[in-house]
Design a protein around this motif. Structure first.
Motif, PDB file in Angstrom:
ATOM      1  N   PRO A  61      16.064  69.286  -0.462  1.00 10.77           N
ATOM      2  CA  PRO A  61      15.129  68.164  -0.262  1.00 10.77           C
ATOM      3  C   PRO A  61      13.777  68.620   0.261  1.00 10.77           C
ATOM      4  CG  PRO A  61      16.643  68.326   1.584  1.00 10.77           C
ATOM      5  CD  PRO A  61      17.069  69.379   0.603  1.00 10.77           C
ATOM      6  N   ARG A  62      12.758  67.842  -0.062  1.00 13.01           N
ATOM      7  CA  ARG A  62      11.408  68.202   0.413  1.00 13.01           C
ATOM      8  C   ARG A  62      11.312  68.027   1.932  1.00 13.01           C
ATOM      9  NH1 ARG A  62       7.267  64.559  -2.692  1.00 13.01           N
ATOM     10  NH2 ARG A  62       5.682  65.864  -1.729  1.00 13.01           N
ATOM     11  N   PRO A  63      10.591  68.910   2.603  1.00 12.76           N
ATOM     12  CA  PRO A  63      10.357  68.699   4.041  1.00 12.76           C
ATOM     13  C   PRO A  63       9.468  67.473   4.262  1.00 12.76           C
ATOM     14  CG  PRO A  63       9.739  70.927   3.365  1.00 12.76           C
ATOM     15  CD  PRO A  63       9.961  70.140   2.119  1.00 12.76           C
ATOM     16  N   VAL A  64       9.416  67.022   5.505  1.00 11.59           N
ATOM     17  CA  VAL A  64       8.595  65.861   5.845  1.00 11.59           C
ATOM     18  C   VAL A  64       7.695  66.220   7.022  1.00 11.59           C
ATOM     19  CG1 VAL A  64       8.663  63.527   6.796  1.00 11.59           C
ATOM     20  CG2 VAL A  64      10.299  64.193   5.048  1.00 11.59           C
ATOM     21  N   VAL A  65       6.412  65.981   6.856  1.00 15.85           N
ATOM     22  CA  VAL A  65       5.488  66.167   7.967  1.00 15.85           C
ATOM     23  C   VAL A  65       5.258  64.812   8.620  1.00 15.85           C
ATOM     24  CG1 VAL A  65       3.054  66.579   8.536  1.00 15.85           C
ATOM     25  CG2 VAL A  65       4.269  68.178   7.052  1.00 15.85           C
ATOM     26  N   LEU A  66       5.545  64.755   9.929  1.00 20.55           N
ATOM     27  CA  LEU A  66       5.246  63.542  10.700  1.00 20.55           C
ATOM     28  C   LEU A  66       4.137  63.901  11.667  1.00 20.55           C
ATOM     29  CD1 LEU A  66       8.339  61.620  12.078  1.00 20.55           C
ATOM     30  CD2 LEU A  66       6.861  61.007  10.175  1.00 20.55           C
ATOM     31  N   SER A  67       2.993  63.278  11.487  1.00 17.15           N
ATOM     32  CA  SER A  67       1.879  63.594  12.365  1.00 17.15           C
ATOM     33  C   SER A  67       1.324  62.300  12.945  1.00 17.15           C
ATOM     34  CB  SER A  67       0.812  64.347  11.566  1.00 17.15           C
ATOM     35  OG  SER A  67      -0.103  64.947  12.431  1.00 17.15           O
ATOM     36  N   GLY A  68       0.473  62.410  13.918  1.00 15.60           N
ATOM     37  CA  GLY A  68      -0.114  61.209  14.525  1.00 15.60           C
ATOM     38  C   GLY A  68      -0.298  61.434  16.009  1.00 15.60           C
ATOM     39  N   PRO A  69      -1.091  60.576  16.635  1.00 13.39           N
ATOM     40  CA  PRO A  69      -1.413  60.776  18.045  1.00 13.39           C
ATOM     41  C   PRO A  69      -0.188  60.760  18.953  1.00 13.39           C
ATOM     42  CG  PRO A  69      -2.702  58.980  17.110  1.00 13.39           C
ATOM     43  CD  PRO A  69      -1.715  59.380  16.077  1.00 13.39           C
ATOM     44  N   SER A  70      -0.304  61.429  20.064  1.00 10.26           N
ATOM     45  CA  SER A  70       0.724  61.374  21.089  1.00 10.26           C
ATOM     46  C   SER A  70       0.882  59.914  21.535  1.00 10.26           C
ATOM     47  CB  SER A  70       0.268  62.228  22.269  1.00 10.26           C
ATOM     48  OG  SER A  70       1.127  62.040  23.347  1.00 10.26           O
ATOM     49  N   GLY A  71       2.105  59.435  21.527  1.00 10.30           N
ATOM     50  CA  GLY A  71       2.361  58.057  21.936  1.00 10.30           C
ATOM     51  C   GLY A  71       2.439  57.096  20.765  1.00 10.30           C
ATOM     52  N   ALA A  72       2.204  57.592  19.542  1.00 10.42           N
ATOM     53  CA  ALA A  72       2.223  56.708  18.370  1.00 10.42           C
ATOM     54  C   ALA A  72       3.646  56.258  18.029  1.00 10.42           C
ATOM     55  CB  ALA A  72       1.598  57.402  17.165  1.00 10.42           C
ATOM     56  N   GLY A  73       4.633  57.038  18.466  1.00  9.06           N
ATOM     57  CA  GLY A  73       6.021  56.632  18.224  1.00  9.06           C
ATOM     58  C   GLY A  73       6.815  57.568  17.319  1.00  9.06           C
TER      59      GLY A  73
END
Ligand SMILES: Nc1ncnc2c1ncn2[C@@H]1O[C@H](COP(=O)(O)OP(=O)(O)OP(=O)(O)O)[C@@H](O)[C@H]1O
Length: 224
Positions: free
Chosen positions: A4-16
């Motif tokens: 399966p393809r990897p997943v990048v989860l990014s976003g500000p600290s505290g975004a959830g």
């Protein structure tokens, strides 16, 4: 490449991101592996002179292993790989790492090969990385799904971070400044495949699983 393809989860600290990840790992046991790229588990390794090459471990049962460092027993996440500083520095210089940092004299990082290993094990590798990490991954052939998790507003982000009670006033202000930049960058076309606004948690989770369901099914089909 198979798997399966990897997943990048990014976003500000505290975004959830952690909140959503925890739910995914609970609902889809044995489907995800993930990278501790934020170095959350560092305190466990502070006494170690061993140098982790890759900080990826799977969502399956985590059994802590121990190693002897300078005559002391230290607890290590089981799937860390260790090497010499020289070999690790060479890898960093060669661009083999998507992220690396030095902390208390030790080098830590996530190598591309470790992410490929997770994929080869038929697990979706979740990469929780900042925007610099996203840019580094874009230079590779890892081909992940890029997802940005964003708060509904700066005001709500600040409230969530304060309520989480993990920050000093100084670290909070730093995170808010970084969040402003992250929110702007997430709007740049072509950086992320999808931007999820985490207002209502259930809705955000639904959106996230909808994006990942094809990869989740791939993993489950191979297992069955
Ligand atoms: N939709 C939501 N509504 C209300 N509170 C939320 C929501 N999503 C997350 N939270 C809360 O906001 C806080 C920050 O969330 P979380 O720790 O998951 O963020 P994060 O993006 O992983 O941050 P970091 O990058 O610092 O680890 C937590 O206390 C969490 O319970």
């Amino acid at each position: 490449m198979a798997g399966p393809r990897p997943v990048v989860l990014s976003g500000p600290s505290g975004a959830g991101k952690s909140t959503l990840m925890k739910r995914l790992l609970k609902d889809y046991e044995g489907v995800f592996g993930f990278s501790m790229s934020r170095l959350n588990m560092l305190p466990m390794l502070l006494g170690a002179t061993l140098l982790p090459v890759a900080d990826v471990f799977s969502s399956k049962d985590v059994v802590m292993s121990t190693a002897i460092s300078e005559g002391r027993k230290v607890t290590c996440p089981p799937d860390y790989h260790y090497t010499t500083r020289e070999a690790m520095q060479e890898g960093i210089d060669n661009g083999d790492f998507i992220e690396n940092a030095e902390f208390s004299g030790n080098l830590y990082g996530t190598s591309k090969s470790a992410i490929e290993d997770v994929r080869a094990q038929n697990l979706i590798c979740i990469l929780d990385v900042d925007i610099q990490g996203v840019r580094n991954i874009k230079k590779t052939d890892l081909d992940p799904i890029y997802i940005s998790i964003q708060p509904p507003s700066m005001e709500i982000l600040e409230t969530r971070l304060r309520d989480r009670q993990t920050e000093t006033e100084e670290s909070l202000q730093k995170r808010l400044e970084a969040a402003r930049q992250d929110m702007e960058l997430s709007k740049e076309p072509g950086v992320f495949d999808v931007v999820i606004i985490n207002d209502d948690l259930d809705k955000a989770y639904e959106e996230l699983t909808a994006i990942l369901i094809d990869e989740i099914k791939k993993v489950q089909e191979v297992k069955s």
